[in-house]
Design a protein around this motif. Structure first.
Motif, PDB file in Angstrom:
ATOM      1  N   GLN A 176      12.015  70.918 -53.747  1.00 21.21           N
ATOM      2  CA  GLN A 176      12.084  70.734 -55.359  1.00 21.21           C
ATOM      3  C   GLN A 176      12.279  69.318 -55.867  1.00 21.21           C
ATOM      4  OE1 GLN A 176      11.075  73.933 -56.506  1.00 21.21           O
ATOM      5  NE2 GLN A 176      10.488  72.787 -58.498  1.00 21.21           N
ATOM      6  N   LEU A 177      13.584  68.838 -55.323  1.00 23.08           N
ATOM      7  CA  LEU A 177      13.654  67.622 -55.808  1.00 23.08           C
ATOM      8  C   LEU A 177      13.092  66.565 -55.382  1.00 23.08           C
ATOM      9  CD1 LEU A 177      16.280  65.762 -57.136  1.00 23.08           C
ATOM     10  CD2 LEU A 177      17.531  66.166 -54.773  1.00 23.08           C
ATOM     11  N   ILE A 178      12.552  66.431 -53.983  1.00 15.31           N
ATOM     12  CA  ILE A 178      11.471  65.296 -53.630  1.00 15.31           C
ATOM     13  C   ILE A 178      10.556  65.473 -54.571  1.00 15.31           C
ATOM     14  CG2 ILE A 178      10.400  64.637 -51.551  1.00 15.31           C
ATOM     15  CD1 ILE A 178      12.634  65.658 -49.780  1.00 15.31           C
ATOM     16  N   GLU A 223      18.253  63.622 -39.965  1.00 10.83           N
ATOM     17  CA  GLU A 223      18.077  64.972 -39.570  1.00 10.83           C
ATOM     18  C   GLU A 223      18.179  65.890 -40.790  1.00 10.83           C
ATOM     19  OE1 GLU A 223      20.043  63.009 -38.111  1.00 10.83           O
ATOM     20  OE2 GLU A 223      22.009  63.819 -38.704  1.00 10.83           O
ATOM     21  N   SER A 224      19.040  65.439 -41.643  1.00 13.36           N
ATOM     22  CA  SER A 224      19.272  66.487 -42.753  1.00 13.36           C
ATOM     23  C   SER A 224      18.291  66.173 -43.905  1.00 13.36           C
ATOM     24  CB  SER A 224      20.755  66.083 -43.293  1.00 13.36           C
ATOM     25  OG  SER A 224      20.771  64.796 -43.723  1.00 13.36           O
ATOM     26  N   VAL A 225      17.526  65.086 -43.601  1.00 19.62           N
ATOM     27  CA  VAL A 225      16.387  64.933 -45.091  1.00 19.62           C
ATOM     28  C   VAL A 225      15.019  65.504 -44.462  1.00 19.62           C
ATOM     29  CG1 VAL A 225      15.355  63.221 -46.190  1.00 19.62           C
ATOM     30  CG2 VAL A 225      17.747  62.899 -45.539  1.00 19.62           C
ATOM     31  N   ASN A 226      14.364  66.020 -45.366  1.00 15.43           N
ATOM     32  CA  ASN A 226      12.938  66.573 -45.218  1.00 15.43           C
ATOM     33  C   ASN A 226      11.973  65.510 -45.065  1.00 15.43           C
ATOM     34  OD1 ASN A 226      10.569  67.877 -45.068  1.00 15.43           O
ATOM     35  ND2 ASN A 226      11.370  69.538 -46.763  1.00 15.43           N
ATOM     36  N   MET A 227      11.781  64.621 -44.062  1.00 16.39           N
ATOM     37  CA  MET A 227      11.196  63.183 -44.021  1.00 16.39           C
ATOM     38  C   MET A 227       9.603  63.550 -44.280  1.00 16.39           C
ATOM     39  SD  MET A 227      13.076  60.765 -43.963  1.00 16.39           S
ATOM     40  CE  MET A 227      12.194  59.383 -43.652  1.00 16.39           C
ATOM     41  N   SER A 254      21.628  66.452 -47.752  1.00 18.97           N
ATOM     42  CA  SER A 254      22.128  67.096 -46.761  1.00 18.97           C
ATOM     43  C   SER A 254      22.856  68.347 -47.278  1.00 18.97           C
ATOM     44  CB  SER A 254      23.216  66.520 -45.890  1.00 18.97           C
ATOM     45  OG  SER A 254      24.175  65.917 -46.543  1.00 18.97           O
ATOM     46  N   GLU A 255      23.231  68.469 -48.587  1.00 20.12           N
ATOM     47  CA  GLU A 255      23.774  69.581 -49.305  1.00 20.12           C
ATOM     48  C   GLU A 255      22.748  70.787 -49.644  1.00 20.12           C
ATOM     49  OE1 GLU A 255      27.382  69.816 -49.841  1.00 20.12           O
ATOM     50  OE2 GLU A 255      27.643  68.203 -48.604  1.00 20.12           O
TER      51      GLU A 255
END
Ligand SMILES: Nc1ncnc2c1ncn2[C@@H]1O[C@H](COP(=O)(O)OP(=O)(O)OP(=O)(O)O)[C@@H](O)[C@H]1O
Length: 372
Positions: free
Chosen positions: A331-333, A350-354, A322-323
């Motif tokens: 990029q991280l995922i 909601e803050s995670v790009n599911m 979320s940060e």
């Protein structure tokens, strides 16, 4: 490597809980103060026998319990391993495949983790202690002897500081100080050399990853900054000449140290420096650049560990997605997706790009209970 199952007893707010985890992404979701971070912390403790949040093991034990136990089943390249760590007022007991380990250092690093928490986003701009912890956590897992040196160093440092605080320079015993100086320098030099080598290795990955994230526009350089001398001058030195330099530094600082009642040189005062395109990021970098540099470092840590141990460690993301903005999150995922077993804590999806996450397992965390 992969964590297959974990059991906690009397650990923080977990009375007794068992969970089985999947190889990909595992998400722990729940409101604040339910035990999400406690779970990741338990995995971290199983890796390093130390928490990332506290140095007081007592805090890890449930308030109404006398002991905490963490058990896990995991798969490594060489086969299945079971781990058990018991924490009590008597200290720690560690078992690998049911066999009690005489030394904790043989247990450390059986399970490897890279932890990324919001405070790591401060790694560039934050206090030097955050950067030292970053070095120590990684080196300690891959070179367990390092943790032993670190403990010894802390012990000697404490004794030496107590002496500096409690004694007047005119009444100080030169022999006593000599003994501490020598012990401090001997263990300190070992830590410094490991830190220097680690940063040289890490730099190679961080530079490459950072260039990838920024489309080749930014060149990131990471530099080890020892509390005396420079990393470059350490390059070809053997331990004995570095030891000599450390001893001279301690002798030179003697008067000031007695005045201030503390040791002024050594690994406890080391730091790291970061530059982007030759400019110091701590002073001149934008917040975005600092965050990207932090992300590059963490991803570099994953790759470096993979290079050193031949398999990817577990990635623990404590409330960090979320940060990050969408680009950095993606990029991280994409870096860990399908390669690294990942544990994510979050208060809401909601803050995670599911849409980027494939096959995530979801666990609801409520007051020390888990619901899949
Ligand atoms: N030693 C302990 N014994 C029992 N409960 C504890 C202990 N230490 C912490 N707790 C409890 O654990 C809870 C905090 O858990 P944790 O830090 O995992 O929260 P979290 O779910 O990650 O929340 P956040 O989203 O705010 O980070 C608090 O309710 C706290 O009272």
């Amino acid at each position: 490597m992969q964590l297959k199952a974990m059991e906690l007893q009397g650990y923080r707010n977990y009375d007794s809980v068992k969970l089985t985890t999947e190889g990909g992404v595992n998400i722990f979701i729940g409101p604040n103060a339910q035990g999400k971070t406690n779970l990741l912390e338990a995995i971290h403790v199983l890796s390093l026998t130390k928490s990332h949040r506290t140095s007081k093991d007592k805090e890890l034990i449930g308030w109404d319990r006398g002991a905490a136990v963490i058990r896990a089943e995991m798969t490594r390249r060489m086969g299945d391993v079971s781990l058990e760590l018991q924490l009590s007022a008597q200290g720690k007991k560690a078992k690998i495949n049911g066999l009690e380990q005489r030394k904790l250092s043989t247990f450390v690093g059986t399970l490897n983790v890279v932890l990324f928490a919001p405070e790591d986003l401060d790694i560039v701009k934050g206090a030097p202690g955050v950067r030292r912890r970053f070095m120590d956590m990684e080196i300690g897992q891959v070179h367990p002897g390092y943790l032993y040196d670190m403990q010894q160093y802390q012990k000697i440092l404490q004794q030496r500081n107590n002496y500096l605080k409690s004694t007047d320079i005119r009444r100080a015993s030169p022999e006593m100080l000599d003994v501490w100086n020598e012990q401090l320098a001997r263990t300190g030099v070992k830590m410094m050399q490991k830190r220097k080598n680690f940063i040289v290795q890490l730099q190679k990955w961080a530079e490459k990853i950072h260039a990838g994230i920024t489309g080749g526009t930014e060149h990131l350089a990471v530099e080890y900054k020892p509390s005396f001398g420079t990393a470059d001058s350490m390059g070809d030195q053997d331990q004995s000449s570095l030891f000599g330099q450390f001893m001279i530094k301690l002798t030179q600082s003697k008067e000031q140290e007695f005045r201030r009642g503390t040791t002024l040189a050594g690994p406890h005062r080391d730091d790291l420096g970061f530059a982007i395109n030759g400019k110091d990021v701590q002073s001149f970098g934008s917040q975005g650049q600092q965050r990207t540099a932090a992300l590059s470092l963490k991803l570099a840590e994953l790759e470096l560990m993979h290079e050193e141990i031949g398999e990817y460690p577990l990635l623990l993301l404590d409330d960090v997605l979320s940060e990050l903005d969408q680009t950095r999150q993606t990029q991280l995922i994409e870096t860990f997706q399908s390669r690294v077993q990942t544990f994510i804590t979050t208060t809401g999806l909601e803050s995670v790009n599911m849409s980027r996450l494939k096959d995530a397992s979801l666990f609801h965390v409520r007051d020390g209970q888990l619901l899949r």
